[in-house]
Design a protein around this motif. Sequence first.
Motif, PDB file in Angstrom:
ATOM      1  N   LYS A   1      -6.007   3.422  -9.236  1.00  0.00           N
ATOM      2  CA  LYS A   1      -4.973   4.449  -9.397  1.00  0.00           C
ATOM      3  C   LYS A   1      -5.410   5.753  -8.716  1.00  0.00           C
ATOM      4  O   LYS A   1      -4.621   6.397  -8.027  1.00  0.00           O
ATOM      5  CB  LYS A   1      -4.722   4.685 -10.887  1.00  0.00           C
ATOM      6  CG  LYS A   1      -3.630   5.703 -11.173  1.00  0.00           C
ATOM      7  CD  LYS A   1      -3.387   5.851 -12.676  1.00  0.00           C
ATOM      8  CE  LYS A   1      -2.288   6.884 -12.942  1.00  0.00           C
ATOM      9  NZ  LYS A   1      -2.040   7.026 -14.406  1.00  0.00           N
ATOM     10  N   GLU A   2      -6.681   6.126  -8.909  1.00  0.00           N
ATOM     11  CA  GLU A   2      -7.194   7.350  -8.271  1.00  0.00           C
ATOM     12  C   GLU A   2      -7.195   7.206  -6.745  1.00  0.00           C
ATOM     13  O   GLU A   2      -6.886   8.149  -6.015  1.00  0.00           O
ATOM     14  CB  GLU A   2      -8.606   7.630  -8.779  1.00  0.00           C
ATOM     15  CG  GLU A   2      -8.659   8.041 -10.245  1.00  0.00           C
ATOM     16  CD  GLU A   2     -10.076   8.082 -10.796  1.00  0.00           C
ATOM     17  OE1 GLU A   2     -10.301   8.850 -11.750  1.00  0.00           O
ATOM     18  OE2 GLU A   2     -10.948   7.326 -10.280  1.00  0.00           O
ATOM     19  N   VAL A   3      -7.549   6.034  -6.288  1.00  0.00           N
ATOM     20  CA  VAL A   3      -7.565   5.782  -4.840  1.00  0.00           C
ATOM     21  C   VAL A   3      -6.158   5.937  -4.258  1.00  0.00           C
ATOM     22  O   VAL A   3      -5.952   6.585  -3.221  1.00  0.00           O
ATOM     23  CB  VAL A   3      -8.111   4.365  -4.548  1.00  0.00           C
ATOM     24  CG1 VAL A   3      -7.869   3.992  -3.084  1.00  0.00           C
ATOM     25  CG2 VAL A   3      -9.594   4.303  -4.870  1.00  0.00           C
ATOM     26  N   ALA A   4      -5.185   5.333  -4.944  1.00  0.00           N
ATOM     27  CA  ALA A   4      -3.793   5.407  -4.464  1.00  0.00           C
ATOM     28  C   ALA A   4      -3.310   6.849  -4.439  1.00  0.00           C
ATOM     29  O   ALA A   4      -2.587   7.276  -3.523  1.00  0.00           O
ATOM     30  CB  ALA A   4      -2.893   4.551  -5.355  1.00  0.00           C
ATOM     31  N   LYS A   5      -3.727   7.619  -5.474  1.00  0.00           N
ATOM     32  CA  LYS A   5      -3.314   9.031  -5.539  1.00  0.00           C
ATOM     33  C   LYS A   5      -3.898   9.826  -4.353  1.00  0.00           C
ATOM     34  O   LYS A   5      -3.203  10.639  -3.728  1.00  0.00           O
ATOM     35  CB  LYS A   5      -3.808   9.631  -6.863  1.00  0.00           C
ATOM     36  CG  LYS A   5      -3.435  11.096  -7.072  1.00  0.00           C
ATOM     37  CD  LYS A   5      -1.947  11.239  -7.313  1.00  0.00           C
ATOM     38  CE  LYS A   5      -1.584  12.626  -7.843  1.00  0.00           C
ATOM     39  NZ  LYS A   5      -2.041  13.735  -7.015  1.00  0.00           N
ATOM     40  N   ILE A   6      -5.153   9.573  -4.033  1.00  0.00           N
ATOM     41  CA  ILE A   6      -5.786  10.270  -2.897  1.00  0.00           C
ATOM     42  C   ILE A   6      -5.059   9.918  -1.596  1.00  0.00           C
ATOM     43  O   ILE A   6      -4.745  10.789  -0.769  1.00  0.00           O
ATOM     44  CB  ILE A   6      -7.280   9.879  -2.786  1.00  0.00           C
ATOM     45  CG1 ILE A   6      -8.047  10.364  -4.011  1.00  0.00           C
ATOM     46  CG2 ILE A   6      -7.886  10.465  -1.512  1.00  0.00           C
ATOM     47  CD1 ILE A   6      -9.487   9.847  -4.086  1.00  0.00           C
ATOM     48  N   MET A   7      -4.775   8.626  -1.418  1.00  0.00           N
ATOM     49  CA  MET A   7      -4.102   8.183  -0.184  1.00  0.00           C
ATOM     50  C   MET A   7      -2.708   8.794  -0.072  1.00  0.00           C
ATOM     51  O   MET A   7      -2.258   9.160   1.020  1.00  0.00           O
ATOM     52  CB  MET A   7      -4.036   6.650  -0.145  1.00  0.00           C
ATOM     53  CG  MET A   7      -5.408   5.996   0.040  1.00  0.00           C
ATOM     54  SD  MET A   7      -5.385   4.189  -0.160  1.00  0.00           S
ATOM     55  CE  MET A   7      -4.401   3.692   1.246  1.00  0.00           C
ATOM     56  N   LEU A   8      -2.022   8.886  -1.209  1.00  0.00           N
ATOM     57  CA  LEU A   8      -0.675   9.475  -1.200  1.00  0.00           C
ATOM     58  C   LEU A   8      -0.745  10.953  -0.836  1.00  0.00           C
ATOM     59  O   LEU A   8       0.019  11.439   0.007  1.00  0.00           O
ATOM     60  CB  LEU A   8      -0.023   9.291  -2.573  1.00  0.00           C
ATOM     61  CG  LEU A   8       1.365   9.914  -2.751  1.00  0.00           C
ATOM     62  CD1 LEU A   8       2.368   9.205  -1.833  1.00  0.00           C
ATOM     63  CD2 LEU A   8       1.836   9.804  -4.204  1.00  0.00           C
ATOM     64  N   ASP A   9      -1.677  11.678  -1.493  1.00  0.00           N
ATOM     65  CA  ASP A   9      -1.796  13.119  -1.233  1.00  0.00           C
ATOM     66  C   ASP A   9      -2.183  13.409   0.210  1.00  0.00           C
ATOM     67  O   ASP A   9      -1.724  14.386   0.810  1.00  0.00           O
ATOM     68  CB  ASP A   9      -2.844  13.730  -2.183  1.00  0.00           C
ATOM     69  CG  ASP A   9      -2.373  13.735  -3.632  1.00  0.00           C
ATOM     70  OD1 ASP A   9      -1.146  13.585  -3.854  1.00  0.00           O
ATOM     71  OD2 ASP A   9      -3.220  13.876  -4.537  1.00  0.00           O
ATOM     72  N   LYS A  10      -3.034  12.570   0.789  1.00  0.00           N
ATOM     73  CA  LYS A  10      -3.522  12.806   2.152  1.00  0.00           C
ATOM     74  C   LYS A  10      -2.658  12.128   3.210  1.00  0.00           C
ATOM     75  O   LYS A  10      -2.923  12.260   4.414  1.00  0.00           O
ATOM     76  CB  LYS A  10      -4.965  12.302   2.281  1.00  0.00           C
ATOM     77  CG  LYS A  10      -5.956  13.001   1.346  1.00  0.00           C
ATOM     78  CD  LYS A  10      -6.044  14.490   1.640  1.00  0.00           C
ATOM     79  CE  LYS A  10      -7.069  15.158   0.741  1.00  0.00           C
ATOM     80  NZ  LYS A  10      -7.155  16.629   0.988  1.00  0.00           N
ATOM     81  N   ASN A  11      -1.663  11.356   2.744  1.00  0.00           N
ATOM     82  CA  ASN A  11      -0.730  10.692   3.673  1.00  0.00           C
ATOM     83  C   ASN A  11      -1.471   9.813   4.675  1.00  0.00           C
ATOM     84  O   ASN A  11      -1.299   9.911   5.889  1.00  0.00           O
ATOM     85  CB  ASN A  11       0.117  11.728   4.416  1.00  0.00           C
ATOM     86  CG  ASN A  11       1.268  11.092   5.173  1.00  0.00           C
ATOM     87  OD1 ASN A  11       1.776  10.037   4.772  1.00  0.00           O
ATOM     88  ND2 ASN A  11       1.691  11.716   6.259  1.00  0.00           N
ATOM     89  N   VAL A  12      -2.371   8.957   4.164  1.00  0.00           N
ATOM     90  CA  VAL A  12      -3.131   8.035   5.020  1.00  0.00           C
ATOM     91  C   VAL A  12      -2.889   6.603   4.556  1.00  0.00           C
ATOM     92  O   VAL A  12      -2.498   6.355   3.410  1.00  0.00           O
ATOM     93  CB  VAL A  12      -4.646   8.343   4.988  1.00  0.00           C
ATOM     94  CG1 VAL A  12      -4.919   9.711   5.579  1.00  0.00           C
ATOM     95  CG2 VAL A  12      -5.197   8.253   3.558  1.00  0.00           C
ATOM     96  N   GLY A  13      -3.145   5.670   5.465  1.00  0.00           N
ATOM     97  CA  GLY A  13      -2.937   4.258   5.144  1.00  0.00           C
ATOM     98  C   GLY A  13      -4.217   3.524   4.829  1.00  0.00           C
ATOM     99  O   GLY A  13      -4.187   2.322   4.565  1.00  0.00           O
ATOM    100  N   ALA A  14      -5.365   4.241   4.859  1.00  0.00           N
ATOM    101  CA  ALA A  14      -6.642   3.599   4.562  1.00  0.00           C
ATOM    102  C   ALA A  14      -7.628   4.647   4.063  1.00  0.00           C
ATOM    103  O   ALA A  14      -7.547   5.826   4.423  1.00  0.00           O
ATOM    104  CB  ALA A  14      -7.203   2.916   5.811  1.00  0.00           C
ATOM    105  N   ILE A  15      -8.576   4.191   3.232  1.00  0.00           N
ATOM    106  CA  ILE A  15      -9.587   5.106   2.691  1.00  0.00           C
ATOM    107  C   ILE A  15     -10.940   4.402   2.729  1.00  0.00           C
ATOM    108  O   ILE A  15     -11.036   3.186   2.449  1.00  0.00           O
ATOM    109  CB  ILE A  15      -9.201   5.526   1.250  1.00  0.00           C
ATOM    110  CG1 ILE A  15     -10.150   6.594   0.711  1.00  0.00           C
ATOM    111  CG2 ILE A  15      -9.148   4.334   0.308  1.00  0.00           C
ATOM    112  CD1 ILE A  15      -9.665   7.225  -0.594  1.00  0.00           C
ATOM    113  N   LEU A  16     -11.969   5.143   3.122  1.00  0.00           N
ATOM    114  CA  LEU A  16     -13.307   4.575   3.180  1.00  0.00           C
ATOM    115  C   LEU A  16     -13.961   4.664   1.802  1.00  0.00           C
ATOM    116  O   LEU A  16     -13.821   5.671   1.102  1.00  0.00           O
ATOM    117  CB  LEU A  16     -14.172   5.342   4.172  1.00  0.00           C
ATOM    118  CG  LEU A  16     -14.173   4.903   5.633  1.00  0.00           C
ATOM    119  CD1 LEU A  16     -15.166   5.757   6.426  1.00  0.00           C
ATOM    120  CD2 LEU A  16     -14.520   3.433   5.760  1.00  0.00           C
TER     121      LEU A  16
END
Length: 634
Positions: free
Chosen positions: A182-197
């Motif tokens: 859930k935290e990962v999805a929130k970060i990706m949504l806020d940063k408008n990115v399709g992938a996170i390291l």
Amino acid sequence: MKNTISQRVADFLRNYPPFSFLKPRDLEIISQQISIIYKEKDSVIFAVNEDTHDSFYVVHKGAVTLKADQETDIMDMCDEGDIFGLRPLIANENYKMEARTYEETILYAIPIQIFKPYALENKAVGNFLIESFASNTLNPFSKSHRGKLYGEEIETDTKLLDLQEVKYSKKIISCYPTNSAKEVAKIMLDKNVGAILVVEDSLPIGIITDKDLRNKIVTGQFPITTPAAEIMTSPVITYPTKMTITQAQMAMMKSDISHLCLTLDGTANSKAVGILSKHDVMVSIGNNPAVLLRAIKRAKKFKKIKLIRVGIMQLLRGYLDQNIPMMLTSKIISELNDACTKQVIAIVLNKMDTPPPVKFSWLALGSQGRSEQLLQTDQDNALVYEDVPAPLEAQTKKYFLELATKITKGLFEIGYEYCPAEMMASNPNWCLSLSECQEKVRHWITNTGKNEVLLSFIFFDYSLVYGDRDLVNDLSDYIFEQVKANPTFYIHLVSGALQSPSPTGFFREFLLEQDGANKDFFNIKNRALMPLADAARVLILSHSIKSISNTVERFEKLAELEPQNSELYLSCASSYKILLRFRTNQGLLHNDSGQFIALETLSKAEKIKLKSTFKTIKELQEIIRVRFNTSNLL
């Protein structure tokens, strides 16, 4: 011993197409069979319906006029190096025009049976003969020639993939292995990115993409509290930062992944310094409209849009090089240009202290309004907003003027020059409530003068780029009501349309600018494009068609509405596309608007093609001159 006469003939011919396309030896052989003919002034070379000769002709010295018959105006004037009399070679039928010397003339007669094999073997020779034949006919864009002459077909040649270095994002969005899904999805949504390291001790240990979240979380396979370490793809695929576009594509295809992690030494044992996505690769290639469109919508800064516009110009250049049909090219590039404007408006709106107090519409005017602005020229725009009660008028206008000023500044920053005449929404004269705009239009229509006609020409080609469509529809309805109630306005519009300077003189020579910074250049906009655009506007207005602003589409619609003139209108559409291609090519070549052409940079074939487009202008202008009876004004 060399035949000096045939050698002189060959030396002359090699300077002119199609003979310039021949091998020297072939030209020498042909020249030995050529007859030299002297004709006094006013001599008939061939007459209408006369049996065809066994030769076609090249003007060595002098000039030859071509007429449909003795009573009609001159259709063409052939001078040094021009060829004529091609009908027996192309169409195998009697002559349709009369050829007569305009002055003392020396002709070279080229035997058709001698020349024909070379025309069949050499594609460049054959194409040039067909173009020349068409340019000597009454209508060079008639049905019998359409599609054969001017390269509207799509070539199949493709470009090699670019081997330049790929650009990647240095802004790395990361999380820890312990972060929940859930935290990962929130970060990706806020940063408008399709992938996170996923990093540990600053080293990349995995990657989570949108696809991972869809497949593992949304499907219920894992709860949203699952740690990142359990849903990440690991080990992460890493590469060094020095990659070409092709290498990046191959790496993604090889591992069937959409993102690459770039590290200091290219291994997972060094710090991550960048992320490369499929989207980044496609943007680097820059030849995909859909990718460019997505990039525009993602852009949050003007300088980013400016960079994308470089890609749009590369796309335009590629389309022209590959001979993609001009209408398709025009539509795609215009769509991308409009998207840039929309994104500038969206960015500015986001920075305003408050949202707009009422609905508004951002209008593109002139060539951009007609979806014909392929190059980065100056701005022509207007803003129309909803009417408000009198007490709110001043503050509402103040808001929209501030908004418009920031938008025009943003457009300037992405490459659109300010309009020298300040026909921009940042000017209070072009930032109006609907009622004010209607009153301005009413004044033009009921108090028509030269300036009002000019303003009408620019403004009436508007199109909605951003905002409320109902406002634009209300404005359009009002304009057509006013035009219908004031029929003399048509006369003034027609009069204005007929004021465009002629592209050629009596002897068919190009008329060039006589002074100023562009002295001795040909003004393709004012002398060729504008007469056609102005006439199309007048005619489409007379039919009360309000949903079409593009000049080519207007001619095509007119061809439907007036079947008796369809051939001419379709010819005008073809001419306009060719002229637009000429202007765009010149603009890209010289990094300017392409309005002024140095004729010495054009080949003989290009000049012939350009002149061929002029023939429709005269006939079109005659139609509107007669239809609207402008004799009282001209």
